[in-house]
Design an enzyme around this catalytic site. Structure first.
Site, mmCIF file in Angstrom:
data_model
loop_
_atom_site.group_PDB
_atom_site.id
_atom_site.type_symbol
_atom_site.label_atom_id
_atom_site.label_comp_id
_atom_site.label_asym_id
_atom_site.label_seq_id
_atom_site.Cartn_x
_atom_site.Cartn_y
_atom_site.Cartn_z
ATOM 1 N N LYS A 74 1.329 -1.224 0.375
ATOM 2 C CA LYS A 74 0.036 0.143 0.274
ATOM 3 C C LYS A 74 1.110 1.611 -0.128
ATOM 4 O O LYS A 74 0.266 2.345 -0.487
ATOM 5 C CB LYS A 74 -1.054 -0.064 1.201
ATOM 6 C CG LYS A 74 -1.928 -0.455 0.742
ATOM 7 C CD LYS A 74 -2.849 -0.730 2.432
ATOM 8 C CE LYS A 74 -3.509 -1.972 2.544
ATOM 9 N NZ LYS A 74 -4.570 -1.919 3.169
ATOM 10 N N ASP A 110 -10.238 2.621 2.886
ATOM 11 C CA ASP A 110 -10.150 2.049 4.007
ATOM 12 C C ASP A 110 -10.918 3.395 5.628
ATOM 13 O O ASP A 110 -11.386 2.346 5.769
ATOM 14 C CB ASP A 110 -8.816 1.559 4.989
ATOM 15 C CG ASP A 110 -7.683 0.556 4.035
ATOM 16 O OD1 ASP A 110 -9.063 -0.183 4.069
ATOM 17 O OD2 ASP A 110 -7.314 -0.083 4.462
ATOM 18 N N TYR A 239 -9.948 -9.842 10.560
ATOM 19 C CA TYR A 239 -10.770 -10.631 11.005
ATOM 20 C C TYR A 239 -10.764 -11.552 10.918
ATOM 21 O O TYR A 239 -9.358 -12.211 10.328
ATOM 22 C CB TYR A 239 -11.926 -10.374 10.080
ATOM 23 C CG TYR A 239 -11.251 -10.288 8.074
ATOM 24 C CD1 TYR A 239 -10.597 -9.359 8.211
ATOM 25 C CD2 TYR A 239 -10.980 -11.372 7.870
ATOM 26 C CE1 TYR A 239 -9.706 -9.233 6.954
ATOM 27 C CE2 TYR A 239 -10.444 -11.175 6.828
ATOM 28 C CZ TYR A 239 -9.916 -10.181 6.317
ATOM 29 O OH TYR A 239 -9.139 -10.241 5.335
HETATM 30 P P1 NAP Z 1 1.364 -3.078 9.519
HETATM 31 O O1 NAP Z 1 1.552 -1.887 9.177
HETATM 32 O O2 NAP Z 1 2.247 -4.302 9.217
HETATM 33 O O3 NAP Z 1 0.932 -3.032 11.555
HETATM 34 C C1 NAP Z 1 1.991 -2.803 12.259
HETATM 35 C C2 NAP Z 1 1.761 -1.844 13.318
HETATM 36 O O4 NAP Z 1 1.655 -3.500 14.279
HETATM 37 C C3 NAP Z 1 2.742 -1.054 13.752
HETATM 38 O O5 NAP Z 1 2.095 -0.077 14.610
HETATM 39 C C4 NAP Z 1 3.748 -2.563 14.773
HETATM 40 O O6 NAP Z 1 3.988 -1.349 15.827
HETATM 41 C C5 NAP Z 1 2.633 -3.384 15.081
HETATM 42 N N1 NAP Z 1 2.585 -4.107 15.931
HETATM 43 C C6 NAP Z 1 3.428 -5.402 14.714
HETATM 44 N N2 NAP Z 1 3.594 -6.439 15.677
HETATM 45 C C7 NAP Z 1 3.574 -5.828 17.329
HETATM 46 C C8 NAP Z 1 3.793 -6.574 18.319
HETATM 47 N N3 NAP Z 1 3.949 -7.842 18.468
HETATM 48 N N4 NAP Z 1 3.786 -5.828 19.249
HETATM 49 C C9 NAP Z 1 2.898 -4.343 19.825
HETATM 50 N N5 NAP Z 1 3.093 -4.395 17.765
HETATM 51 C C10 NAP Z 1 3.624 -4.716 17.563
HETATM 52 O O7 NAP Z 1 -0.189 -3.595 9.148
HETATM 53 P P2 NAP Z 1 -1.184 -2.624 9.053
HETATM 54 O O8 NAP Z 1 -1.216 -2.281 7.275
HETATM 55 O O9 NAP Z 1 -0.970 -1.422 9.435
HETATM 56 O O10 NAP Z 1 -2.582 -3.675 9.415
HETATM 57 C C11 NAP Z 1 -2.416 -3.625 10.383
HETATM 58 C C12 NAP Z 1 -4.279 -5.026 10.388
HETATM 59 O O11 NAP Z 1 -4.603 -4.746 10.558
HETATM 60 C C13 NAP Z 1 -3.045 -6.010 10.181
HETATM 61 O O12 NAP Z 1 -3.808 -7.625 11.024
HETATM 62 C C14 NAP Z 1 -4.415 -6.409 8.399
HETATM 63 O O13 NAP Z 1 -4.569 -7.512 7.709
HETATM 64 C C15 NAP Z 1 -5.696 -5.660 9.293
HETATM 65 N N6 NAP Z 1 -6.388 -4.338 7.943
HETATM 66 C C16 NAP Z 1 -7.701 -4.345 7.992
HETATM 67 C C17 NAP Z 1 -8.407 -4.237 7.324
HETATM 68 C C18 NAP Z 1 -9.065 -4.759 6.567
HETATM 69 O O14 NAP Z 1 -10.345 -4.217 6.019
HETATM 70 N N7 NAP Z 1 -10.349 -4.826 7.507
HETATM 71 C C19 NAP Z 1 -7.736 -3.298 6.661
HETATM 72 C C20 NAP Z 1 -6.295 -2.755 6.671
HETATM 73 C C21 NAP Z 1 -6.066 -3.672 7.380
HETATM 74 P P3 NAP Z 1 6.398 -0.443 15.803
HETATM 75 O O15 NAP Z 1 5.205 1.015 15.073
HETATM 76 O O16 NAP Z 1 6.264 -0.826 16.733
HETATM 77 O O17 NAP Z 1 6.632 -1.718 15.015
#
Ligand code: NAP
Length: 296
Positions: A74, A110, A239
């Site tokens: 993205k 989103d 989800y």
């Molecule tokens: P991302 O960029 O990989 O998210 C990283 C974030 O998660 C950062 O804030 C990171 O913290 C934190 N994090 C990762 N592992 C961690 C851990 N073990 N302990 C504490 N913090 C941790 O992913 P994203 O794109 O934001 O997506 C996040 C989730 O939302 C995903 O599971 C995705 O599938 C879901 N999502 C769903 C939809 C939907 O339509 N339902 C849409 C978009 C995303 P740091 O900054 O400290 O590394």
């Protein structure tokens, strides 16, 4: 559409991701194509980060109508677009690439998908506090949805506080630019320890998990669930078939809890309209998704 129904005239739309095999978008979009009788099909392509540029260039070359981007594409795709919507610019991420006469337009659905799901579930933020856990790719859409819903205070809690700080500053600038006079919202950056601070969580009308924490292994971060208000909504962008580790303790206390399936269905409907210029049949993409998740 079955493979045998694909003809020389069939137009394609798609999702690019790495991994992508788990994606439920093809089921949702193809159900809508079939119901509308359109000679179109939606495919999932496994695209690695190194091949993203080639895969994006293929969109006009192959006459693909539009492409959804999922993890990890993205942010990287931002620079590959001819045009960006204001929302994609603000969120610094593209989840929809629309092919308009060979020119690629990047948009992001989103925040609208999440906001619609929260409103459908009668979440009201007017002046209240929202806590967003995470500062990665998905967190900005949650912050924007909360600002649009009139949150008075948005608290971004992240493992890496510096990242939360940067995000808070970006949205503070957006809020300041948007309205003359004093901003209505305050945006704060905190560490994950804020989730165990009873005063902070007690004030929240909404707590959103915008991290993959608890998705595969391990649980969610420590959170003072008992201190939350009785009407607090817990929303996990993840989800799954079962309640997630973030939602399970909230449900056990009788709090309201939703996972990201509704957001996914809503952003899918928005993408369908952007790609095809027509709305999908009402509720069909959501019903298809819920059936696939074993909830129908
Ligand atoms: P991302 O960029 O990989 O998210 C990283 C974030 O998660 C950062 O804030 C990171 O913290 C934190 N994090 C990762 N592992 C961690 C851990 N073990 N302990 C504490 N913090 C941790 O992913 P994203 O794109 O934001 O997506 C996040 C989730 O939302 C995903 O599971 C995705 O599938 C879901 N999502 C769903 C939809 C939907 O339509 N339902 C849409 C978009 C995303 P740091 O900054 O400290 O590394």
């Amino acid at each position: 559409m079955t493979a045998t129904a694909i003809s020389g005239r069939t137009r394609l739309s798609a999702v690019y991701g790495d991994p992508v095999e788990h994606s439920l978008s093809p089921a949702m979009h193809n159900a809508a194509y079939a119901a509308l009788g359109l000679d179109r099909a939606y495919a999932a392509f496994h695209v690695t980060p190194e091949r993203l540029r080639d895969a994006i260039r293929a969109i006009p070359a192959l006459g693909i109508l539009g492409v959804n981007l999922t993890v990890p594409h993205k942010v990287r795709a931002l620079r590959m677009m001819a045009y960006l919507s204001d929302e994609a610019r603000l969120l610094a991420a593209v989840n929809c690439v629309i092919n308009r006469a060979g020119e690629l337009h990047g948009d992001n659905t989103d925040a609208r998908g999440l906001e619609a799901d929260l409103r459908e579930n009668r979440v009201e933020l007017n002046g209240r506090t929202a806590i967003i856990v995470g500062a990665g790719g998905a967190a900005p859409s949650a912050i924007l949805a909360c600002i649009r819903m009139g949150a008075g205070r948005v608290v971004i809690c992240n493992r890496t506080v510096e990242r939360a700080n940067r995000l808070a500053q970006r949205f503070a600038r957006h809020v300041a630019r948007r309205g003359g006079g004093r901003p209505r919202e305050t945006i704060e950056a905190r560490g994950l320890s804020a989730l165990t601070d009873a005063a902070t969580v007690r004030a929240a009308a909404l707590i959103v998990n915008a991290t993959p924490m608890g998705l595969k292994t391990g649980g969610f971060a420590p959170l003072a669930y008992e201190a939350t208000a009785a009407d607090c909504m817990f929303y996990d962008m993840v989800y799954a078939r079962e309640p997630t580790p973030f939602l399970a303790p909230a449900l056990a206390l009788g709090r309201r809890a939703l996972d990201g399936a509704g957001m996914l269905a809503n952003q899918g409907e928005l993408a369908f309209e952007l790609f095809n210029g027509v709305k999908p049949p009402a509720g069909l993409m959501r019903r298809t998704l819920m059936k696939r998740l074993g909830r129908a």
